[in-house]
Enzyme design. Structure first.
Site, PDB file in Angstrom:
ATOM      1  N   HIS A   1      -8.083   3.117   3.873  1.00  0.00           N
ATOM      2  CA  HIS A   1      -7.720   3.538   2.641  1.00  0.00           C
ATOM      3  C   HIS A   1      -8.940   3.861   1.803  1.00  0.00           C
ATOM      4  O   HIS A   1      -9.683   2.893   1.489  1.00  0.00           O
ATOM      5  CB  HIS A   1      -6.879   2.455   1.846  1.00  0.00           C
ATOM      6  CG  HIS A   1      -6.224   2.765   0.549  1.00  0.00           C
ATOM      7  ND1 HIS A   1      -6.512   2.192  -0.521  1.00  0.00           N
ATOM      8  CD2 HIS A   1      -5.702   3.922   0.255  1.00  0.00           C
ATOM      9  CE1 HIS A   1      -5.777   2.813  -1.475  1.00  0.00           C
ATOM     10  NE2 HIS A   1      -5.288   3.659  -1.183  1.00  0.00           N
ATOM     11  N   HIS A   2      -8.967   4.838   0.932  1.00  0.00           N
ATOM     12  CA  HIS A   2     -10.095   5.373   0.050  1.00  0.00           C
ATOM     13  C   HIS A   2      -9.394   5.739  -1.111  1.00  0.00           C
ATOM     14  O   HIS A   2      -8.920   7.000  -1.377  1.00  0.00           O
ATOM     15  CB  HIS A   2     -10.792   6.656   0.724  1.00  0.00           C
ATOM     16  CG  HIS A   2     -11.617   6.413   1.895  1.00  0.00           C
ATOM     17  ND1 HIS A   2     -12.098   7.580   2.554  1.00  0.00           N
ATOM     18  CD2 HIS A   2     -12.290   5.208   2.347  1.00  0.00           C
ATOM     19  CE1 HIS A   2     -13.075   6.840   3.789  1.00  0.00           C
ATOM     20  NE2 HIS A   2     -12.851   5.532   3.450  1.00  0.00           N
ATOM     21  N   GLU A   3      -9.280   5.009  -2.178  1.00  0.00           N
ATOM     22  CA  GLU A   3      -8.911   5.303  -3.354  1.00  0.00           C
ATOM     23  C   GLU A   3     -10.095   5.553  -4.231  1.00  0.00           C
ATOM     24  O   GLU A   3     -10.959   4.814  -4.117  1.00  0.00           O
ATOM     25  CB  GLU A   3      -7.970   4.096  -4.248  1.00  0.00           C
ATOM     26  CG  GLU A   3      -7.761   4.110  -5.706  1.00  0.00           C
ATOM     27  CD  GLU A   3      -7.005   5.472  -5.900  1.00  0.00           C
ATOM     28  OE1 GLU A   3      -5.688   5.768  -5.341  1.00  0.00           O
ATOM     29  OE2 GLU A   3      -7.428   6.738  -6.554  1.00  0.00           O
TER      30      GLU A   3
ATOM     31  N   HIS B   1      -2.840  11.286  -1.201  1.00  0.00           N
ATOM     32  CA  HIS B   1      -2.016  10.985  -2.327  1.00  0.00           C
ATOM     33  C   HIS B   1      -2.784  11.345  -3.658  1.00  0.00           C
ATOM     34  O   HIS B   1      -3.852  11.565  -3.647  1.00  0.00           O
ATOM     35  CB  HIS B   1      -1.902   9.361  -2.541  1.00  0.00           C
ATOM     36  CG  HIS B   1      -0.722   9.009  -1.636  1.00  0.00           C
ATOM     37  ND1 HIS B   1       0.322   8.238  -2.009  1.00  0.00           N
ATOM     38  CD2 HIS B   1      -0.750   9.187  -0.398  1.00  0.00           C
ATOM     39  CE1 HIS B   1       1.019   7.695  -1.144  1.00  0.00           C
ATOM     40  NE2 HIS B   1       0.580   8.444   0.038  1.00  0.00           N
ATOM     41  N   GLU B   2      -2.193  11.776  -4.461  1.00  0.00           N
ATOM     42  CA  GLU B   2      -2.437  12.519  -5.810  1.00  0.00           C
ATOM     43  C   GLU B   2      -3.045  13.981  -5.085  1.00  0.00           C
ATOM     44  O   GLU B   2      -4.107  13.983  -5.646  1.00  0.00           O
ATOM     45  CB  GLU B   2      -3.241  11.766  -6.833  1.00  0.00           C
ATOM     46  CG  GLU B   2      -2.662  10.415  -7.320  1.00  0.00           C
ATOM     47  CD  GLU B   2      -2.614   9.553  -6.480  1.00  0.00           C
ATOM     48  OE1 GLU B   2      -3.417   9.123  -5.662  1.00  0.00           O
ATOM     49  OE2 GLU B   2      -1.371   9.003  -6.332  1.00  0.00           O
TER      50      GLU B   2
ATOM     51  N   GLU C   1       1.167  12.849  -0.551  1.00  0.00           N
ATOM     52  CA  GLU C   1       1.963  12.635  -1.549  1.00  0.00           C
ATOM     53  C   GLU C   1       2.365  13.885  -2.422  1.00  0.00           C
ATOM     54  O   GLU C   1       3.074  14.687  -2.013  1.00  0.00           O
ATOM     55  CB  GLU C   1       1.427  11.546  -2.568  1.00  0.00           C
ATOM     56  CG  GLU C   1       2.785  10.684  -3.467  1.00  0.00           C
ATOM     57  CD  GLU C   1       1.821   9.998  -4.296  1.00  0.00           C
ATOM     58  OE1 GLU C   1       2.597   8.930  -4.579  1.00  0.00           O
ATOM     59  OE2 GLU C   1       0.815  10.089  -4.606  1.00  0.00           O
TER      60      GLU C   1
ATOM     61  N   GLU D   1       6.966   4.751  -4.907  1.00  0.00           N
ATOM     62  CA  GLU D   1       6.066   3.829  -6.109  1.00  0.00           C
ATOM     63  C   GLU D   1       6.872   3.669  -7.411  1.00  0.00           C
ATOM     64  O   GLU D   1       6.548   2.991  -8.190  1.00  0.00           O
ATOM     65  CB  GLU D   1       4.571   4.181  -6.001  1.00  0.00           C
ATOM     66  CG  GLU D   1       4.425   5.749  -6.581  1.00  0.00           C
ATOM     67  CD  GLU D   1       2.968   6.198  -6.681  1.00  0.00           C
ATOM     68  OE1 GLU D   1       2.115   5.245  -6.260  1.00  0.00           O
ATOM     69  OE2 GLU D   1       2.668   7.071  -6.920  1.00  0.00           O
TER      70      GLU D   1
HETATM   71  C1  NOJ Z   1      -1.271   5.731  -5.967  1.00  0.00           C
HETATM   72  C2  NOJ Z   1      -0.689   5.850  -4.586  1.00  0.00           C
HETATM   73  O1  NOJ Z   1       0.445   6.807  -4.551  1.00  0.00           O
HETATM   74  C3  NOJ Z   1      -0.250   4.732  -4.147  1.00  0.00           C
HETATM   75  O2  NOJ Z   1       0.261   4.576  -3.030  1.00  0.00           O
HETATM   76  C4  NOJ Z   1      -1.494   3.817  -4.028  1.00  0.00           C
HETATM   77  O3  NOJ Z   1      -1.047   2.461  -3.500  1.00  0.00           O
HETATM   78  C5  NOJ Z   1      -2.396   3.407  -5.403  1.00  0.00           C
HETATM   79  N1  NOJ Z   1      -2.433   5.009  -5.861  1.00  0.00           N
HETATM   80  C6  NOJ Z   1      -3.330   2.619  -5.033  1.00  0.00           C
HETATM   81  O4  NOJ Z   1      -4.520   3.573  -4.529  1.00  0.00           O
HETATM   82 CA    CA Z   2       0.895   8.463  -6.436  1.00  0.00          CA
END
Ligand code: NOJ
Ligand code: CA
Length: 690
Positions: free
Chosen positions: A384-386, A464-465, A483, A489
């Site tokens: 995971h890379h946020e 995502h985003e 996404e 969510e």
């Molecule tokens: C938004 C993502 O859609 C979600 O799946 C994730 O848990 C959060 N960001 C944190 O990264």
């Molecule tokens: Ca999202």
């Protein structure tokens, strides 16, 4: 020669004709789809490039302008004429390494029209128009030529003027709005839509359905649709921070502007247009891209039971990851997603993601230990890379981050770009922080950078985003999912409004036309704060199951906490979980069977390398009965249909868990009558009888 008034007039006329920029002799070139139903013409009347589209003899897109406006250059807006044109045709079938279907037919005709300026410097572009039985794609190609090197595009003039727009219904989310693409869909008369993101779906009074979108969005700004005059939708490209829409140089091509056309709503769902407009796989052997099912240390954070950040309630611990891996192994999941494993979550990362490290773990998470533990169980850690959309911070660490994951045997990474839509932050060459939109040209390139960098390490990306999907999974098959819409969510307590019963039905006819979505279905505990809470999942359990078939994604999550899939004894599985265990995420064939936009939809899909078929049907807030012909099943075979349907007492508000699981013997000639409760559904596995 005898002087006469007539002669002078004639001379004058020729003189004016030659030097005027008005194109008196308008040219029109036309092309028809292989089945003859879709007809497009392209013209240069008045010096302005334009096109129109008919379907089965009826106008669909009325005469609509085309053109590209450049900064400080003449560009391609006016004083243009058609120089030459040619038509070719092609009918091939190509294979998807993974997908909603294995074999994709690409049968189209292509018209290429050269438009040239009528005066110096006589610059030119080619308009490519591909016409398929399921719609049209066109793009601009600007070759390298004298005086045309570096180009700033300040406007794209492409219009889509909808015929009979006053009786047309639009299904849309806003374009360029604060939260990128995560909106509930509006259903309105077309005239009430100011600006939409694409794909944008429309229903004409005749019942014909259209979806306007784009394909192969590479090194260009995303197109939103702006409506200043009723029925006249104009391309509105998302700008850079400085207002320029696209910074490029010749030779270049724009993305394809696409118009999917079908006689009814279901027809849209069975279209391959977007994929067919993309280039073939550029990555070579992609056997390392693996569809699959996963669970994750995820929903607990959205429920506020655990945290991404460090502390007592930190979710991503070595121990918890191992126990999730045990669960994954036992119930057949190939991956475990772990969010919050890395340092950087202890600040307001939505406002500023520049604290994220993509290589340093929190002290209670041992990356080497968990990946080694998973290896023995054939369960992969999903990375995971946020980024918080602090993209320079991500770019600076990207090579090291993917190297680390590769070393640890991680094969899939979920990325995230949470922040306001216009606040992706980059540091430019002079050290100045610039804010860019998620779907401007700069970010379009950043998303693709992450995908190609990952591909070098045989890692697949689930964004995502994201930038909206435009079919690039064909060219870069490691871009495995995204996404790009309101996902599960939004049923968490942090969201003021949960997804209403209609939402997932709406997604099928809108967002899903662009490609796979990581919606993360399968919440079994619909209402952790009580059934009366506003913030909860507003579905029946059968509908949650059906989402696995309806909302296609090659990676599908069982999104709930693992314990919610088990009965109180902690050992036996809860009714319905067997369906998730039996489900696949990679298909030989997919067929939309029935549906209306935002009302209901039914899909059948055949598992790859298997005789099994799956069926999923879901409905909005209205209960309904469907008679589904099983003629998709293979001939001369008898199947056990394992049916998961809404029970007699089911009510998504008060009794969402009433699920009937039953078996029936069926064959291709049968029709199955199913009753869907309000916000209910049905999920079926058809297994060949031995
Ligand atoms: C938004 C993502 O859609 C979600 O799946 C994730 O848990 C959060 N960001 C944190 O990264
Ligand atoms: Ca999202």
């Amino acid at each position: 020669m005898k002087f006469s008034v007539l002669n002078v007039v004639a001379e004058l006329f020729l003189f004016l004709l030659f030097f005027s920029s008005v194109n008196v002799f308008a040219e029109t070139k036309s092309i028809t789809s292989p089945d003859g139903n879709v007809f497009v013409d392209v013209s240069d009347e008045g010096g302005v490039p334009a096109y129109s589209v008919q379907y089965r003899g009826q106008p669909i897109i009325k005469k609509s302008s085309l053109g590209l406006e450049f900064k400080e250059l003449e560009g391609f807006v006016r004083h243009l004429h058609i120089v030459k044109a040619g038509i070719t045709s092609s009918n091939t079938t190509w294979v998807q390494p993974w997908g909603e279907r294995k074999n994709v037919r690409d049968n189209h005709k292509e018209l290429v029209v050269e438009f040239s300026q009528m005066q110096k410097p006589f610059q030119y572009f080619n308009l490519h128009v591909k016409v398929f039985d399921d719609g049209v794609g066109f793009r601009y190609e600007v070759p390298k030529q004298d005086g045309l090197g570096t180009v700033d595009i300040v406007d794209e003039k492409t219009e889509f003027v909808i015929a009979n727009s006053d009786t047309t219904t639009a299904y849309w989310i806003p374009g360029r709005a604060p939260t990128i693409d995560e909106y509930l869909y509006n259903t309105t008369p077309l005239a009430s839509m100011p600006r939409a993101q694409t794909p944008m779906t429309m229903k004409l009074a005749s019942g014909v359905h259209l979806s306007i979108h784009e394909a192969a969005l590479v090194d260009y700004a995303a197109m939103t649709l702006e409506q200043k005059h009723p029925g006249q939708l104009k391309a509105d490209l998302t700008p850079w921070y400085d207002g320029i829409r696209v910074k490029t140089q010749t030779p270049f091509v724009t993305p394809w502007r696409s118009i999917q056309i079908a006689p009814n709503a279901v027809g849209l769902l069975n279209s391959n247009l977007i994929l067919n407009l993309n280039e073939p796989n550029k990555l070579g052997d992609v056997s390392w891209v693996k569809p699959g099912k996963y669970i994750g240390i995820w929903w607990a954070m959205h429920l506020n039971a655990l945290t991404w950040h460090s502390g007592e309630q930190h979710g991503a611990t070595t121990e918890r990851t191992k126990s999730y891996m045990d669960f994954a192994e036992k119930y057949g999941f190939s991956g475990v997603l772990v969010e919050g494993w890395n340092q950087g979550w202890d600040v307001d990362w939505v406002a500023d993601g520049s604290s994220f490290s993509f290589t340093k773990s929190y002290v209670d998470f041992n990356l080497a230990e968990v990946t080694a533990y998973g290896k023995a169980k054939k369960v992969k850690l999903i990375g995971h890379h946020e980024t918080g959309c602090s993209v320079t911070n991500y770019k600076n660490q990207m090579a090291d981050a993917f190297d680390l994951y590769q070393k640890m045997g991680v094969e899939q990474v979920k990325t995230g770009y949470v922040t306001d839509h216009d606040k992706c932050s980059r540091i430019d060459d002079n050290g100045v922080v610039r804010n860019e939109w998620h779907d401007g040209q700069f970010m379009v390139n950043e998303y693709l950078r992450s995908v190609t960098e990952a591909a070098k390490r045989h890692i697949s990306i689930d964004t995502h985003e994201p930038i909206k999907d435009t079919g690039l999974r064909r060219t870069y098959p490691n871009w495995i999912s995204r996404e790009g819409a309101r996902g599960q969510e939004y049923n968490a307590p942090w969201s003021p409004v949960s997804n209403p019963p209609e939402h997932t039905v709406m997604l099928a006819f809108t967002r899903m036309l662009s490609g796979p979505m990581d919606y993360t279905p399968g919440i079994f505990n619909m209402a952790p704060s009580g059934l009366n809470a506003e913030r909860r999942v507003k579905n029946t359990l059968a509908k949650e199951l059906a989402l696995y078939v309806v909302l296609y994604s090659p990676v599908q999550m069982a999104a709930d906490l693992p314990e919610n899939y088990l009965a109180k004894d902690g050992k036996t599985i809860r009714p319905g979980f067997q369906f998730i265990m039996d489900m696949t995420t990679d298909w030989e064939e997919s067929k939309a069977l029935a549906g209306e936009v935002g009302d209901y939809v039914a899909y059948a899909r055949k598992k790859r390398n298997s005789n099994d078929w799956f069926l999923g049907a879901i409905t909005d807030e209205n209960a309904r009965k469907l008679s589904l012909k099983l003629d998709f099943l293979d001939a001369n075979k008898s199947y056990t249909a394992e049916i998961y349907r809404d029970g007699a007492q089911v009510d998504w508000k008060t009794h969402p868990y009433d699920l009937i699981v039953e078996k029936k013997t069926v064959k291709r000639t049968d029709t199955l009558d199913v009753s869907l409760a309000a916000s209910g559904g049905v999920a079926i596995r058809f297994a060949v009888k031995k």
